[in-house]
Design an enzyme around this catalytic site. Structure first.
Site, PDB file in Angstrom:
ATOM      1  CD  GLU A   1      44.003  20.297  30.737  1.00  0.00           C
ATOM      2  OE1 GLU A   1      45.394  20.308  31.091  1.00  0.00           O
ATOM      3  OE2 GLU A   1      43.401  20.701  30.036  1.00  0.00           O
TER       4      GLU A   1
ATOM      5  CG  ASN B   1      37.915  28.975  31.632  1.00  0.00           C
ATOM      6  OD1 ASN B   1      37.436  29.793  31.293  1.00  0.00           O
ATOM      7  ND2 ASN B   1      39.414  28.918  30.496  1.00  0.00           N
TER       8      ASN B   1
ATOM      9  CG  HIS C   1      45.357  22.015  34.328  1.00  0.00           C
ATOM     10  ND1 HIS C   1      44.331  22.526  34.706  1.00  0.00           N
ATOM     11  CD2 HIS C   1      45.907  23.018  33.819  1.00  0.00           C
ATOM     12  CE1 HIS C   1      43.358  23.309  33.610  1.00  0.00           C
ATOM     13  NE2 HIS C   1      44.825  23.549  32.683  1.00  0.00           N
TER      14      HIS C   1
ATOM     15  CG  HIS D   1      43.953  20.913  24.351  1.00  0.00           C
ATOM     16  ND1 HIS D   1      42.478  21.348  24.398  1.00  0.00           N
ATOM     17  CD2 HIS D   1      44.256  21.651  25.774  1.00  0.00           C
ATOM     18  CE1 HIS D   1      42.216  22.171  24.668  1.00  0.00           C
ATOM     19  NE2 HIS D   1      43.327  22.257  26.276  1.00  0.00           N
TER      20      HIS D   1
ATOM     21  CD1 TRP E   1      39.687  24.070  20.797  1.00  0.00           C
ATOM     22  CD2 TRP E   1      39.450  23.745  22.900  1.00  0.00           C
ATOM     23  NE1 TRP E   1      40.119  25.068  21.356  1.00  0.00           N
ATOM     24  CE2 TRP E   1      40.460  25.449  22.922  1.00  0.00           C
ATOM     25  CE3 TRP E   1      39.451  23.000  24.329  1.00  0.00           C
ATOM     26  CZ2 TRP E   1      40.870  25.382  24.038  1.00  0.00           C
ATOM     27  CZ3 TRP E   1      40.089  24.601  25.701  1.00  0.00           C
ATOM     28  CH2 TRP E   1      40.827  25.227  25.194  1.00  0.00           C
TER      29      TRP E   1
ATOM     30  CG  ASP F   1      41.747  28.010  33.110  1.00  0.00           C
ATOM     31  OD1 ASP F   1      42.758  27.701  31.719  1.00  0.00           O
ATOM     32  OD2 ASP F   1      41.195  26.779  33.762  1.00  0.00           O
TER      33      ASP F   1
ATOM     34  CG  ASP G   1      48.092  20.494  26.685  1.00  0.00           C
ATOM     35  OD1 ASP G   1      47.492  19.551  25.661  1.00  0.00           O
ATOM     36  OD2 ASP G   1      47.587  20.783  26.771  1.00  0.00           O
TER      37      ASP G   1
ATOM     38  NE  ARG H   1      48.522  18.872  32.306  1.00  0.00           N
ATOM     39  CZ  ARG H   1      48.838  19.840  32.389  1.00  0.00           C
ATOM     40  NH1 ARG H   1      49.581  20.186  33.351  1.00  0.00           N
ATOM     41  NH2 ARG H   1      47.806  21.065  32.726  1.00  0.00           N
TER      42      ARG H   1
ATOM     43  CD  GLU I   1      48.912  24.448  32.855  1.00  0.00           C
ATOM     44  OE1 GLU I   1      48.456  23.407  33.221  1.00  0.00           O
ATOM     45  OE2 GLU I   1      49.258  25.017  31.128  1.00  0.00           O
TER      46      GLU I   1
ATOM     47  CG  HIS J   1      52.046  27.928  28.552  1.00  0.00           C
ATOM     48  ND1 HIS J   1      50.261  27.930  28.646  1.00  0.00           N
ATOM     49  CD2 HIS J   1      51.834  26.744  29.396  1.00  0.00           C
ATOM     50  CE1 HIS J   1      49.810  26.864  28.973  1.00  0.00           C
ATOM     51  NE2 HIS J   1      50.099  26.175  29.910  1.00  0.00           N
TER      52      HIS J   1
ATOM     53  NE  ARG K   1      51.507  25.066  26.774  1.00  0.00           N
ATOM     54  CZ  ARG K   1      49.739  24.580  26.516  1.00  0.00           C
ATOM     55  NH1 ARG K   1      49.036  23.742  27.989  1.00  0.00           N
ATOM     56  NH2 ARG K   1      49.358  25.501  26.042  1.00  0.00           N
TER      57      ARG K   1
ATOM     58  CE1 TYR L   1      45.535  24.189  24.855  1.00  0.00           C
ATOM     59  CE2 TYR L   1      46.838  23.587  24.410  1.00  0.00           C
ATOM     60  CZ  TYR L   1      45.985  23.808  24.925  1.00  0.00           C
ATOM     61  OH  TYR L   1      45.765  23.967  26.110  1.00  0.00           O
TER      62      TYR L   1
HETATM   63  C1  CS2 Z   1      45.523  23.623  28.861  1.00  0.00           C
HETATM   64  C2  CS2 Z   1      44.949  24.777  29.898  1.00  0.00           C
HETATM   65  O1  CS2 Z   1      47.316  24.443  30.709  1.00  0.00           O
HETATM   66  C3  CS2 Z   1      47.153  23.379  29.743  1.00  0.00           C
HETATM   67  O2  CS2 Z   1      48.016  22.349  29.676  1.00  0.00           O
HETATM   68  O3  CS2 Z   1      45.286  22.734  28.224  1.00  0.00           O
HETATM   69  O4  CS2 Z   1      44.929  25.149  28.720  1.00  0.00           O
HETATM   70  C4  CS2 Z   1      43.337  24.139  29.305  1.00  0.00           C
HETATM   71  O5  CS2 Z   1      42.991  24.402  27.142  1.00  0.00           O
HETATM   72  C5  CS2 Z   1      42.121  25.168  30.325  1.00  0.00           C
HETATM   73  O6  CS2 Z   1      43.000  25.408  31.178  1.00  0.00           O
HETATM   74  C6  CS2 Z   1      41.004  25.059  29.658  1.00  0.00           C
HETATM   75  O7  CS2 Z   1      40.228  25.726  30.594  1.00  0.00           O
HETATM   76 MG    MG Z   2      46.166  20.734  28.304  1.00  0.00          MG
END
Ligand code: CS2
Ligand code: MG
Length: 404
Positions: free
Chosen positions: A264, A37, A314, A214, A404, A318, A212, A285, A341, A122, A147, A159
């Protein structure tokens, strides 16, 4: 069975996906996902300019030797670009091998270890009330694991929020420069226990709850977070702090029994080593798309099993439907499976990737078509050319660049 052709496609049915198609001289072909991504074209070039020409003429059945050839043979080992390219090749070759064997891939891997694959969806909202509504929608559509991400009062952009209420979360934005978001750890840490308190009071204990972070916290802040949500029994807290210095997870472990999921952004077994050997995490992950395909994931999962660490791949949208298919075959087989996920895809994305996997009642199944059970509609893809897009960046309220 010789490789006759290896083609790379970038298509944007709403978001960019990089798809590899390997064709053989016996008529069988396989697909792999190479989407990274926000950095898609780097992988496209790595594949098109460097790896694909070396694939042509090779025996498509030699999956392991081809993996080692590109891993050791590239000299510059690991890294997300290299490993996404290797992953896509590996996935496509497993697709071909399973088609040749006339089996769904999970059978070839050793057969099903379970009847179906538990997935988490999600739930997002900019306020607690919006989250409660979205949570009810997820329950109604069958999810048993959810989640939860919520807007933080006083923080302009947190986020994990969908751009529109009820819509899907998509972090990337179109254009060549990243969107800038503002972050406040203090406001977040003070708010989060209230969120989980409201969820558990309204919906009770029956679902698995995930969250998450993040990578936003320092280790001691993550320890505080974990302790503060212990009464709500989270399935996991994800990426509490960046995992570059893995020893720092010891500090989190000393303070909390909230389970931890990480990985991830990892792309090889070496990224997992210390976290696993010291039992600093509970779920790994890594994905088939970034950590070396089915072959890389098998090595990671077997290593994790030594420490009773389970998989929790993960599966953000994306990662393309090809990745989802490969993940589901892997999940059906892997003995130490935890959860998968699953964010879902738009109609346009699903049309581009006809597939045999299905979702029902909070679980998924890869289907029993030979191979990965997923295809790529090259003709339709011509209607969706690449569109530049970036992941956001985060800054603290004083302007300092943050994770981020
Ligand atoms: C994330 C994603 O799914 C998750 O747990 O952390 O949304 C992540 O931010 C994206 O895959 C980034 O491309
Ligand atoms: Mg994540």
């Amino acid at each position: 069975m010789r490789i006759a052709k290896a083609d790379v496609f970038v298509s944007c049915p709403g978001r960019n996906f990089v798809t590899l198609k390997i064709s053989t001289d016996c008529g069988l072909s396989g697909v792999g996902d190479a989407t990274l991504n926000g950095r898609e074209l780097a992988v496209v070039s790595y594949l098109r300019d460097h790896l694909c020409p070396q694939l042509v003429g090779r025996d498509a059945q030699q999956i392991e030797d081809i993996w080692q050839y590109f891993y050791k043979g590239g000299y510059w080992r690991r890294g997300p670009v290299t490993m996404s390219a290797i992953s896509a090749i590996d996935m496509a070759l497993w697709d071909i091998k399973a088609k040749a064997a006339k089996m769904p891939l999970y059978q070839l891997l050793g057969g099903a270890s379970r009847e179906r694959v538990l997935v988490y969806g999600h739930c997002t909202g900019s306020t607690i009330d919006a989250v409660l509504d979205d949570y009810a929608r997820h329950q109604a559509s069958g999810f048993k694991a959810i989640r939860v991400q919520c807007g933080i009062p006083g923080v302009a952009s947190s986020y994990g929020l969908a751009k529109q209420q009820g819509g899907k979360y998509e972090p990337a934005s179109k254009g060549k420069r990243p969107e800038e978001q503002i972050w406040s750890t203090e406001k977040y840490l003070n708010f989060i226990p209230t969120l989980f308190d409201k969820i558990r009071s309204r919906f009770g204990e029956k679902d698995h709850l995930l969250h998450d972070i993040h990578h936003r916290l320092t280790p001691i802040e993550a320890a505080r977070f974990g302790k503060s949500v212990e009464p709500y029994h989270l399935f996991w807290m994800e990426d509490p702090t960046p995992a570059e210095n893995q020893a720092c997870f010891r500090l989190i472990r000393q303070h909390t029994v909230t389970p931890i999921a990480v990985g991830e952004v990892f792309n090889s077994i070496w990224d997992c080593k210390q976290l696993m050997e010291e039992q600093l995490i509970d779920y790994i992950r890594t994905t088939v798309t970034h950590a070396g395909g089915i072959s890389g994931m098998r090595r990671i999962a077997d290593f994790a099993a030594l420490y009773q660490i389970r998989t929790g791949s993960h599966g953000a949208s994306d990662l393309s439907p090809v990745s989802m298919a490969a993940a589901l075959h892997f999940d059906m087989w892997v003995p130490n499976f935890g959860i998968q996920e699953y964010m879902g895809y738009s109609e346009a994305m699903l049309e581009l990737f006809p597939r045999s996997w299905s979702f029902a009642d909070g679980y998924m199944h890869p289907g029993d078509a030979p191979g990965l059970g997923v295809d790529f509609n090259e003709k339709l893809a011509e209607q969706y050319p690449y569109e530049p897009a970036c992941l956001p960046i985060a800054r603290l309220e004083d302007g300092t660049l943050w994770n981020w």
